[in-house]
Design a protein around this motif. Sequence first.
Motif, PDB file in Angstrom:
ATOM      1  N   ALA A  31       0.855  -1.179   0.000  1.00  0.00           N
ATOM      2  CA  ALA A  31       0.000   0.000   0.000  1.00  0.00           C
ATOM      3  C   ALA A  31       0.893   1.232   0.000  1.00  0.00           C
ATOM      4  O   ALA A  31       2.028   1.190   0.476  1.00  0.00           O
ATOM      5  N   SER A  32       0.373   2.328  -0.532  1.00  0.00           N
ATOM      6  CA  SER A  32       1.124   3.577  -0.509  1.00  0.00           C
ATOM      7  C   SER A  32       0.174   4.756  -0.493  1.00  0.00           C
ATOM      8  O   SER A  32      -0.992   4.646  -0.863  1.00  0.00           O
ATOM      9  N   SER A  33       0.703   5.892  -0.052  1.00  0.00           N
ATOM     10  CA  SER A  33      -0.075   7.122   0.014  1.00  0.00           C
ATOM     11  C   SER A  33       0.887   8.297  -0.075  1.00  0.00           C
ATOM     12  O   SER A  33       2.012   8.223   0.425  1.00  0.00           O
ATOM     13  N   CYS A  34       0.424   9.372  -0.723  1.00  0.00           N
ATOM     14  CA  CYS A  34       1.247  10.574  -0.854  1.00  0.00           C
ATOM     15  C   CYS A  34       0.409  11.813  -0.589  1.00  0.00           C
ATOM     16  O   CYS A  34      -0.803  11.807  -0.782  1.00  0.00           O
ATOM     17  N   THR A  35       1.091  12.884  -0.177  1.00  0.00           N
ATOM     18  CA  THR A  35       0.429  14.179  -0.100  1.00  0.00           C
ATOM     19  C   THR A  35       0.268  14.685  -1.526  1.00  0.00           C
ATOM     20  O   THR A  35       0.943  14.199  -2.442  1.00  0.00           O
ATOM     21  N   HIS A  36      -0.586  15.620  -1.728  1.00  0.00           N
ATOM     22  CA  HIS A  36      -0.834  16.103  -3.093  1.00  0.00           C
ATOM     23  C   HIS A  36      -0.691  17.620  -3.177  1.00  0.00           C
ATOM     24  O   HIS A  36      -1.618  18.329  -3.503  1.00  0.00           O
ATOM     25  N   ASP A  37       0.490  18.095  -2.874  1.00  0.00           N
ATOM     26  CA  ASP A  37       0.817  19.504  -3.026  1.00  0.00           C
ATOM     27  C   ASP A  37       1.600  19.623  -4.327  1.00  0.00           C
ATOM     28  O   ASP A  37       2.810  19.485  -4.362  1.00  0.00           O
ATOM     29  N   TRP A  38       0.887  19.844  -5.433  1.00  0.00           N
ATOM     30  CA  TRP A  38       1.502  19.810  -6.758  1.00  0.00           C
ATOM     31  C   TRP A  38       2.508  20.930  -6.972  1.00  0.00           C
ATOM     32  O   TRP A  38       3.355  20.844  -7.838  1.00  0.00           O
ATOM     33  N   SER A  39       2.435  22.000  -6.172  1.00  0.00           N
ATOM     34  CA  SER A  39       3.328  23.130  -6.400  1.00  0.00           C
ATOM     35  C   SER A  39       4.609  23.045  -5.576  1.00  0.00           C
ATOM     36  O   SER A  39       5.462  23.905  -5.692  1.00  0.00           O
ATOM     37  N   GLY A  40       4.742  22.037  -4.730  1.00  0.00           N
ATOM     38  CA  GLY A  40       5.922  21.992  -3.886  1.00  0.00           C
ATOM     39  C   GLY A  40       6.279  20.594  -3.460  1.00  0.00           C
ATOM     40  O   GLY A  40       6.039  19.630  -4.180  1.00  0.00           O
ATOM     41  N   PRO A  41       6.857  20.475  -2.268  1.00  0.00           N
ATOM     42  CA  PRO A  41       7.310  19.172  -1.773  1.00  0.00           C
ATOM     43  C   PRO A  41       6.162  18.182  -1.615  1.00  0.00           C
ATOM     44  O   PRO A  41       5.023  18.565  -1.386  1.00  0.00           O
TER      45      PRO A  41
END
Length: 133
Positions: A31-41
């Motif tokens: 399983a995996s998950s990511c933040t979704h701040d497309w403009s930065g980290p």
Amino acid sequence: MTRSKLLRGLTVAGTIALSAVATTPAAHAAASSCTHDWSGPQVCIKADGHDGTPNPGTVTASWTNPSKSRKSATAYISNSEGMSYSFKAKRSGGQIVGHTVPGLQPSGSTLCVRFKGSSHKACLEMINRNGSF
């Protein structure tokens, strides 16, 4: 045996083989998950645990696009049961990456990662599917 009977036999055998593969449970409950701040980290968490156990296996924490001067960072893993600990992650290309093995996790708990120096946090829910997380 005629060519059409041979072809039909191979087709049936292939269909049976594909059906068996499609109904076999996965070897891993990754399983995996990511933040979704497309403009930065972006911060991600990934677990590669095996089916049938509450063990998430190796957990990989990654921080994409940290400042170029940052060579390492402390990663913090926590779960919704109140357990937390830290480990060191090092730069690899455009990311800071670290690995840990957090041990058994209760079904339904949430496993999260954040990095010192980042306000982003990524989380995974440990889901019990027939004894797996």
